[in-house]
Scaffold this active site. Structure first.
Site, PDB file in Angstrom:
ATOM      1  N   HIS A   1       0.847  -1.181   0.000  1.00 24.52           N
ATOM      2  CA  HIS A   1       0.000   0.000   0.000  1.00 24.52           C
ATOM      3  C   HIS A   1       0.887   1.237   0.000  1.00 24.52           C
ATOM      4  O   HIS A   1       1.991   1.230   0.584  1.00 24.52           O
ATOM      5  CB  HIS A   1      -0.882   0.062   1.250  1.00 24.52           C
ATOM      6  CG  HIS A   1      -2.177  -0.665   1.151  1.00 24.52           C
ATOM      7  ND1 HIS A   1      -2.835  -1.127   2.272  1.00 24.52           N
ATOM      8  CD2 HIS A   1      -2.956  -0.994   0.097  1.00 24.52           C
ATOM      9  CE1 HIS A   1      -3.964  -1.724   1.897  1.00 24.52           C
ATOM     10  NE2 HIS A   1      -4.056  -1.653   0.588  1.00 24.52           N
TER      11      HIS A   1
ATOM     12  N   CYS B   1      -2.310   2.754   9.209  1.00 22.74           N
ATOM     13  CA  CYS B   1      -3.296   1.731   8.870  1.00 22.74           C
ATOM     14  C   CYS B   1      -4.463   1.731   9.852  1.00 22.74           C
ATOM     15  O   CYS B   1      -5.600   1.438   9.475  1.00 22.74           O
ATOM     16  CB  CYS B   1      -2.656   0.348   8.855  1.00 22.74           C
ATOM     17  SG  CYS B   1      -1.629   0.030   7.412  1.00 22.74           S
TER      18      CYS B   1
END
Length: 272
Positions: free
Chosen positions: A157, A253
């Site tokens: 990511h 996150c």
């Protein structure tokens, strides 16, 4: 944020995840609560999304949507293990009165692959989010999107390889080794004064950080970033989220940023 009530590593969808290395649920909850209280101690409001059984990665709230100027672009997860998280996030936004919500047509994993500055919407691709999602985000948010290609599966990511330090000033930090040569060249041109992280700090999840423009919350193990951040006028806040590293995540996150619509400035009266 979403509490780790059901957080476990029961499958593997990135190189960090190993079901043979169990999570300590009590320690994970303690670390998550510590992060939440640090935000509150810095004067930030923390909204909480209830965790749902059977969705162990729901604690990684950043992946559930992207919010810019009060507009919400939902997520469409690449892996079936996380598919049911997306409607749970959108239900929260609807229940809290967000008027402009879009269910995406293309795969994107929220702020996992979207990073917001005043000038750009930086968008990752290569492992999770589709390049078509970048066009979708540009049309929806009406902001220019810069596509960046990730090449190292450990940095699956964008938020594992790049962090926004000051969105107003377009200031970022990133790990060059996570990107293709073309994407590195784009980043160098757009952000010539960016803070460049070492391989060691990137591997310690040092780029999976959250900044409010002054305070930068980042993993305790990313020690090499603290000095450079201080020299740039930031205050690094080291936190221990080691239990979440087992699933490939850390501070960012666990944190979705709710960016409200900024009211237009009042008109300046003419000078008589």
């Amino acid at each position: 944020m979403c509490p780790p009530a059901h957080y476990r590593v029961t499958y593997s969808i990135n190189p960090w995840m190993d079901p043979r290395k169990p999570v300590d649920p009590a320690l994970a909850m303690f670390q998550w609560e510590d992060l939440r209280e640090r935000y509150r101690g810095l004067g930030h409001t923390v909204e909480v999304l209830d965790a749902l059984p059977g969705l162990p990665d729901m604690v990684f709230a950043a992946n559930g949507a992207t919010v810019v100027d009060g507009r919400v672009l939902g997520a469409r997860f690449a892996n079936p293990e996380r598919t049911a998280e997306a409607p749970a996030h959108l239900a929260w936004f609807r229940a809290h009165g967000y008027p402009d919500i879009r269910e995406p047509e293309h795969v994107n994993e929220g702020e996992g692959d979207f990073a917001v500055t005043s000038s750009w919407l930086l968008a990752g691709q290569g492992f999770r989010s589709s390049p078509l999602a970048h066009d979708e985000a540009q049309e929806f948010f009406r902001r220019p999107v810069i596509s960046l290609e990730l090449t190292d599966p450990r940095y699956y990511h964008l938020d594992t390889a790049l962090a926004v330090l000051d969105d107003d000033a377009d200031e970022i930090m990133y790990y060059p080794g996570a990107f293709t040569p073309g994407s590195r060249a784009v980043l160098a041109r757009l952000f010539p004064d960016a803070l460049l992280a070492t391989a060691e700090d990137a591997a310690a999840f040092g780029l999976n950080a959250v900044s409010d423009g002054r305070n930068v919350l980042l993993p305790r193990a990313a020690k090499g970033l603290r000095g450079p951040l201080r020299r740039r006028g930031f205050a690094p806040v080291a936190v221990d989220l080691s239990e979440f590293h087992k699933a490939g995540g850390s501070v960012k996150c666990c944190t979705m940023e709710l960016r409200p619509q900024v009211p237009p400035a009042p008109p300046v009266p003419p000078v008589p």
